[in-house]
Design an enzyme around this catalytic site. Structure first.
Site: not given
Length: 556
Positions: A186, A288, A325, A415, A439, A449, A486
């Protein structure tokens, strides 16, 4: 004496300044027993502190907006988790103080996540931050956070919580370095959104003494401790040259010989749109939609609320391409009304499209809202599903889109390795692919991740990951369809050239990265990009792949 350290560069730019360390709250309150008749009062104190911290996180999110808002609202949900609160109540009932009950309950939850190896283990830094904020409030000590300083500085921390990263002041914080974290954490994502140079996963970072002058290269991941005047001048000169090149580079993305590579923006909601437009984004490559669903985890937002939010983004790109998405719930984005509470491994369970197919009414409402939001607008709407595993998934999503009356292109995110391996099969049902490299790397290498210890395997330069990108792009070309990226890989200018050489047809990234990528791609021909891609795939390590590609593009 000048020394060089190397971490993972996650946000472009150069920062030179004195080190300041992140302040921390008292982590562990004293353990003492309280009389039974004080339990109710202590439970009340704990709940008040929880609600105050949740309100503070939501307020910070409102101030930050965009992706940061979604991240901080998710943290507020952690603070108010009913199971955690119930555990706190139980601990206080048998004699713990409010602060000790909070500390022990959160610590127990932390150990469960880390020990089980769940996807949520990657959110340990977020969990620790919430715990520290609640305990600090109960103890009456300063909240954890960035240091107070009147002079600009380089911030060093073991890890940076989203609540701190989101509100960094770029006029004071020249850049930041963390010992933990990864390229898709993040904090890394928010650093790119802020345009602050950043390096993560740097061993020994917190051992650099306060006040030491360091130079940070957010592109290479190099940290120069006590840099010489010559080094500082060279880095400053290079940064100025890069800035000039960025200013001179405008217009659509393309190689020097005219091969078009549309450069799109990743956005988390309407608040991210102005920065994308200012950066010259040719559209949105990843919208998103989770931000809408985080306001109330107990129920889905109404169709009307969704239409309003979607239309604001679609209106910003007339004649442009906007790729939406649909809701990607589950794993690190749990929602009470959708996500199973007892999954042993949420990352490998019901998440993404699987969740939506289990709750078709939620998917139907979202698709209907998108259809209404796009009505009458001159925008090229494309809608894609997250976590598509095979053709069966792709068909189920395409059928749902048609049933909702959605006039748009339907696509699938790649992904999961199976989607890359069987991309041609999936493309029999949908019209485009979009590679979520964050992902895809996680599932390819079994490397969370968010865990700094495995950041080597999260490096998007890993040749195995490039092989999967190439497979997907080749399948799309064979079917006469598009294949974009992306994931955060697209924000690396050098890697963007390699992705272009692999056959990727568009690149989507945080708005702050678009000028860097545009200027870099414009320096090379398509043939040079293809040779760089071949050299990178021929390497055995991520480091060697980058060096090989760089050598080709520099003419060595």
């Amino acid at each position: 004496m000048e020394t060089t350290l190397r971490g993972v560069g996650v946000s472009h730019g150069v920062a030179i300044g004195e080190v300041r360390h992140m302040g921390t709250a008292v982590l562990e309150p004293p353990a003492k027993q309280i009389p039974a008749d004080e339990a109710e009062r202590e439970q009340g104190r704990a709940r008040q502190a929880v609600e105050a911290v949740a309100a503070d996180l939501n307020a910070r999110g409102n101030l930050a907006g965009g992706e940061a808002q979604a991240v901080l609202e998710a943290q507020a949900m952690i603070a108010q988790d009913p199971e955690l609160i119930a555990d706190v109540d139980r601990r206080i009932a048998v004699g713990s103080t409010a602060e000790r009950g909070i500390y022990d309950a959160f610590s127990h939850y932390r150990e469960l996540l880390a020990g089980a190896g769940e996807y949520m283990a990657g959110r340990v830094a977020d969990l620790d931050d919430v715990r520290n904020r609640i305990v600090a409030r109960l103890l009456g000590v300063p909240m954890p956070g960035v240091p107070d300083s009147d002079e600009p500085y380089v911030l060093i921390a073991r890890d940076l919580a989203p609540a701190d990263t989101a509100l960094l002041d770029p006029s004071l914080v020249l850049g930041f370095v963390t010992e933990e974290g990864g390229p898709t954490s993040h904090s890394a994502i928010l650093a790119r959104a802020l345009g602050v140079p950043a390096v993560v996963a740097l061993p020994g970072a917190v051992d650099v003494p306060e006040g030491t002058v360091i130079a940070v290269d957010g592109s290479t991941g190099e940290i120069f401790v006590n840099p010489s005047e010559e080094k500082k001048e060279a880095m400053t000169r290079a940064a100025e040259e890069r800035k000039a090149a960025l200013s001179a580079s405008t217009g659509p993305g393309a190689t020097s010989d005219g091969h078009k590579v549309p450069l799109l923006a990743n956005v988390g909601g309407p608040a991210d749109v102005p920065a994308a437009v200012e950066a010259g984004a040719e559209g949105v490559g990843l919208f998103r939609t989770e931000f809408l669903f985080l306001d109330d985890s107990a129920k889905a937002p109404s169709e009307e609320k969704q239409v309003e939010a979607y239309r604001k983004v679609l209106e910003a790109f007339p004649e442009g391409r906007v790729v939406v998405r649909v809701l990607d719930a589950g794993a690190d984005k749990p929602l009470d009304f959708l996500t199973p509470a007892d999954e042993p491994n949420p990352a490998l369970g019901v998440r993404g499209l699987r969740t939506l197919l289990d709750h078709p009414e939620v998917l139907r409402t979202q698709l209907t809202a998108l259809a209404k939001a796009a009505a009458g607008l001159p925008v090229y709407l494309e809608v894609m599903a997250p976590m598509v595993a095979d053709r069966t998934d792709a068909k189920a999503f395409a059928d749902a889109c048609r049933e909702a009356g959605l006039r748009a292109k339907f696509g699938a995110m790649v992904e999961i390795p199976s989607a890359a391996l069987r991309a041609r099969s999936i493309l029999q049902e949908v019209e485009f692919l979009s590679l979520g490299t964050n992902d895809l790397a996680q599932y390819t290498f079994a490397a969370d991740r968010q865990v700094g210890a495995v950041s080597r395997l999260q490096d998007p330069w890993q040749p195995a990951l490039l092989d999967l990108v190439a497979l997907s792009a080749e399948a799309a070309k064979a079917e006469g369809k598009s294949c974009g990226v992306c994931g955060e890989a697209a924000s690396d200018p050098l890697l963007a050239c390699v992705l272009t050489g692999l056959g990727v047809t568009s690149l989507s990234m945080g708005a702050a990265s678009i000028p860097y990528v545009r200027a870099t791609i414009a320096k090379y021909t398509l043939a040079q990009c293809e040779r760089a891609a071949a050299a990178a795939r021929a390497a055995d390590t991520a480091h060697d792949a980058r060096i090989a590609a760089q050598a080709v593009l520099s003419g060595e």
